[in-house]
Scaffold this active site. Structure first.
Site, mmCIF file in Angstrom:
data_model
loop_
_atom_site.group_PDB
_atom_site.id
_atom_site.type_symbol
_atom_site.label_atom_id
_atom_site.label_comp_id
_atom_site.label_asym_id
_atom_site.label_seq_id
_atom_site.Cartn_x
_atom_site.Cartn_y
_atom_site.Cartn_z
ATOM 1 N N THR A 75 0.843 -1.201 0.000
ATOM 2 C CA THR A 75 0.000 0.000 0.000
ATOM 3 C C THR A 75 0.876 1.248 0.000
ATOM 4 O OG1 THR A 75 -1.737 -1.168 1.200
ATOM 5 C CG2 THR A 75 -1.803 1.240 1.283
ATOM 6 N N ASN A 154 -5.356 -9.667 -7.297
ATOM 7 C CA ASN A 154 -5.465 -10.315 -5.985
ATOM 8 C C ASN A 154 -6.746 -11.126 -5.823
ATOM 9 O OD1 ASN A 154 -6.153 -7.405 -6.093
ATOM 10 N ND2 ASN A 154 -7.173 -7.849 -4.161
ATOM 11 N N GLN A 182 1.076 -9.453 -5.451
ATOM 12 C CA GLN A 182 0.651 -10.855 -5.537
ATOM 13 C C GLN A 182 1.565 -11.682 -6.439
ATOM 14 O OE1 GLN A 182 -1.803 -12.337 -3.891
ATOM 15 N NE2 GLN A 182 -2.917 -10.583 -3.054
ATOM 16 N N CYS A 329 -9.538 -7.762 1.219
ATOM 17 C CA CYS A 329 -9.054 -6.411 1.510
ATOM 18 C C CYS A 329 -10.199 -5.410 1.599
ATOM 19 C CB CYS A 329 -8.075 -5.957 0.442
ATOM 20 S SG CYS A 329 -6.775 -7.134 0.164
HETATM 21 C C1 LIG Z 1 -2.481 -6.332 -5.421
HETATM 22 C C2 LIG Z 1 -2.305 -5.809 -4.032
HETATM 23 N N1 LIG Z 1 -1.820 -4.561 -3.859
HETATM 24 C C3 LIG Z 1 -1.626 -4.060 -2.651
HETATM 25 C C4 LIG Z 1 -1.914 -4.785 -1.508
HETATM 26 C C5 LIG Z 1 -1.650 -4.176 -0.155
HETATM 27 O O1 LIG Z 1 -0.482 -4.733 0.370
HETATM 28 P P1 LIG Z 1 -0.052 -4.465 1.873
HETATM 29 O O2 LIG Z 1 -0.984 -5.282 2.702
HETATM 30 O O3 LIG Z 1 1.371 -4.955 1.944
HETATM 31 O O4 LIG Z 1 -0.153 -3.018 2.130
HETATM 32 C C6 LIG Z 1 -2.423 -6.083 -1.645
HETATM 33 C C7 LIG Z 1 -2.778 -6.898 -0.481
HETATM 34 O O5 LIG Z 1 -3.739 -6.729 0.196
HETATM 35 C C8 LIG Z 1 -2.625 -6.600 -2.934
HETATM 36 O O6 LIG Z 1 -3.117 -7.815 -3.116
#
Ligand SMILES: Cc1ncc(COP(=O)(O)O)c(C=O)c1O
Length: 387
Positions: A75, A154, A182, A329
């Site tokens: 993120t 994802n 991912q 998410c």
């Molecule tokens: C494609 C994608 N981008 C971003 C994220 C966010 O990652 P993080 O949890 O390391 O902030 C995720 C996971 O939730 C994801 O699957």
């Protein structure tokens, strides 16, 4: 969580591999130095560990160690990429091209950029969740500064044609960012061969710790400039200030070292399991609709819609299997998944979608049991509806 619940939600997060935890532990206690305080051995020790992790991470994507910036996760990496480019290249242009099926980390950041006067094109996807590279080419304007396309989705696991999009970006002298949260550690990614200039990684998707990620930022041909989002002590080449999370970084490095070594073997095993689940559910339940691309997909992801079955109700019924209805998410909202909706099959398809994602510590017996339990829960729901 009771131990007998079979975990099939590895796209949401993975357990930390015990081998990863083992290398992390000393960095919480006896090796607790600050990697930026190198006037003594404690600091040196931490810095060496961080340097090694940087090399391990760079090696998996064919980058240079000095091109890896540590962050708190994908993120944050996505936010640095988008806001960092938008601000630094404001004189060159103000247009960004992305895609409707991106993670919220991209979509919400893009929305914010729009309120700041930037312009964003959200490209549609086809029935398999793929963006047409020609549509990317057509969307380019003289004001375009960035193309941001996720490497692997994802929810549905669909892989993007990264090399083709990278070629288009290079031809037009536009920066190319990919959210590879991912993908890295699961499928081969080569930032040089694919012309990727900026890339986001997350450790907790590859058996590393949560709250840990990285941003790859190319330093030559072209040298990518980014405006920081966080200011402070100038860590990470000024791009991400804040004392480094040494245990997290060490674990992240080890998780990708292991992934590099075991990726091919794991992927083959995962592909076998997801195929087996898909085929057996078809035999047991009849109509099972695959969401995502049949071949260009993450090996450990299976997303299917079971017509007539409300996926939220199924998840509640399934006491012995942990899987996800749509995207974990965004599951705080009971809205149909924006990704499945984007495939163009209507709302019912999204409401009946489940995501099954297998992982390193599953085994054949668990997969067989999960299939039985899903089949039973679906039949149960169908009976309830008839009565
Ligand atoms: C494609 C994608 N981008 C971003 C994220 C966010 O990652 P993080 O949890 O390391 O902030 C995720 C996971 O939730 C994801 O699957």
């Amino acid at each position: 969580m009771p131990r007998d619940v079979i975990y099939l939600d590895h796209n949401a997060t993975t357990p930390v591999d015990p081998r990863v935890l083992e290398v992390m532990l000393p960095y919480f206690t006896e090796k607790f130095g600050n990697a930026a305080s190198i006037d003594h051995d404690y600091g040196h020790e931490a810095k060496q560990a961080v340097d090694q992790a940087r090399e391990q991470i760079a090696a998996v994507i064919n980058a240079r160690p000095d091109e890896i910036i540590f962050t708190s996760g994908a993120t944050e990496s996505d936010n640095i990429a988008l806001f960092g480019v938008a601000e630094k290249y404001a004189k060159k242009g103000d247009h960004i091209i992305t895609c409707v099926t991106e993670h919220k980390a991209i979509l919400d950041a893009c929305q914010r950029l729009e309120t700041m006067g930037k312009s964003v094109t959200y490209l549609p996807v086809d029935h398999f969740g793929r963006v047409d590279p020609d549509a990317v080419r057509r969307a380019i304007t003289p004001r375009t500064i960035l193309i941001s396309m996720m490497a692997a989705n994802n929810e549905i696991g669909t892989l993007a044609p990264l090399a083709e999009i990278g070629r288009i970006a290079a031809e037009h002298d536009i920066l190319f960012h990919t959210d590879a949260a991912q993908a890295v550690g699961h499928i081969p990614i080569d930032v040089r061969a694919m012309n990727i200039h900026i890339l986001s990684i997350s450790a907790h998707k590859i058996y590393g710790p949560k709250g840990m990620g990285a941003l790859y930022r190319r330093r030559s041909l072209p040298r990518v400039q980014l405006e920081p989002v966080i200011y402070g002590g100038g860590h990470e080449r000024g791009l991400r200030s804040g004392t480094l999370n040494t245990p997290g970084i060490v674990g992240f490095g080890e998780s990708l070292r292991l992934a590099k070594k075991e990726m091919t073997k794991d992927a083959a095993r995962f592909r076998g399991w997801t195929q087996q689940i898909y085929e057996r559910l078809q035999v047991e339940l009849g109509e099972v609709l695959l969401n995502g691309h049949p071949t260009e997909r993450l090996p450990h992801n299976l997303n299917v819609s079971l017509p007539g079955v409300e996926s939220k109700a199924l998840i509640v019924k399934l006491k012995g299997v942990a899987l996800s209805a749509g995207s974990a998410c965004t599951s705080a909202k009971v809205e149909p998944s924006h990704v499945i909706q984007a495939l163009g099959f209507g709302d019912d398809r999204a409401h009946s979608a489940i995501r099954i994602s297998v992982g390193r510590f599953n085994n054949d017996a668990q997969i067989a049991s999960a299939i039985d339990q899903i089949g039973m829960a679906v039949r149960n729901l169908q009976t309830m509806r008839v009565v």
